[in-house]
Design an enzyme around this catalytic site. Structure first.
Site, mmCIF file in Angstrom:
data_model
loop_
_atom_site.group_PDB
_atom_site.id
_atom_site.type_symbol
_atom_site.label_atom_id
_atom_site.label_comp_id
_atom_site.label_asym_id
_atom_site.label_seq_id
_atom_site.Cartn_x
_atom_site.Cartn_y
_atom_site.Cartn_z
ATOM 1 N N VAL A 16 120.998 -2.170 -8.252
ATOM 2 C CA VAL A 16 121.881 -3.634 -8.058
ATOM 3 C C VAL A 16 122.908 -3.601 -7.094
ATOM 4 C CG1 VAL A 16 120.849 -5.009 -9.893
ATOM 5 C CG2 VAL A 16 123.066 -3.035 -9.984
ATOM 6 N N CYS A 17 123.115 -4.886 -5.819
ATOM 7 C CA CYS A 17 124.105 -4.643 -5.299
ATOM 8 C C CYS A 17 125.323 -4.168 -6.440
ATOM 9 C CB CYS A 17 124.795 -6.154 -4.594
ATOM 10 S SG CYS A 17 123.244 -6.915 -4.017
ATOM 11 N N PRO A 18 126.315 -3.808 -5.282
ATOM 12 C CA PRO A 18 126.387 -2.878 -3.858
ATOM 13 C C PRO A 18 125.860 -1.823 -3.514
ATOM 14 C CG PRO A 18 128.266 -1.890 -4.742
ATOM 15 C CD PRO A 18 127.986 -2.991 -5.931
#
Length: 59
Positions: A16-18
């Site tokens: 998942v981000c980042p």
């Protein structure tokens, strides 16, 4: 349409981000100039954010 030879591939569908951007950036930094990286990512946030962030980094 031009054919491209993909020099490396990174799969960021499991993060998942980042972290998606970090993995993509590391993979890009390992390539030589002119090489092509294929990035496999999930729809949604990664598709919106990763390409933009990579462009902002000058790639």
């Amino acid at each position: 349409m031009a054919d491209f030879i993909i020099d490396d591939t990174v799969d960021i569908t499991d993060v998942v981000c980042p972290t998606t951007f970090v993995k993509a950036k590391i993979a890009l930094e390992e390539l030589d100039e002119g090489q092509i990286l294929s990035i496999r990512m999930n729809d949604g946030e990664p598709v919106l954010n990763v390409p933009r962030s990579i462009k902002d980094e000058g790639h």
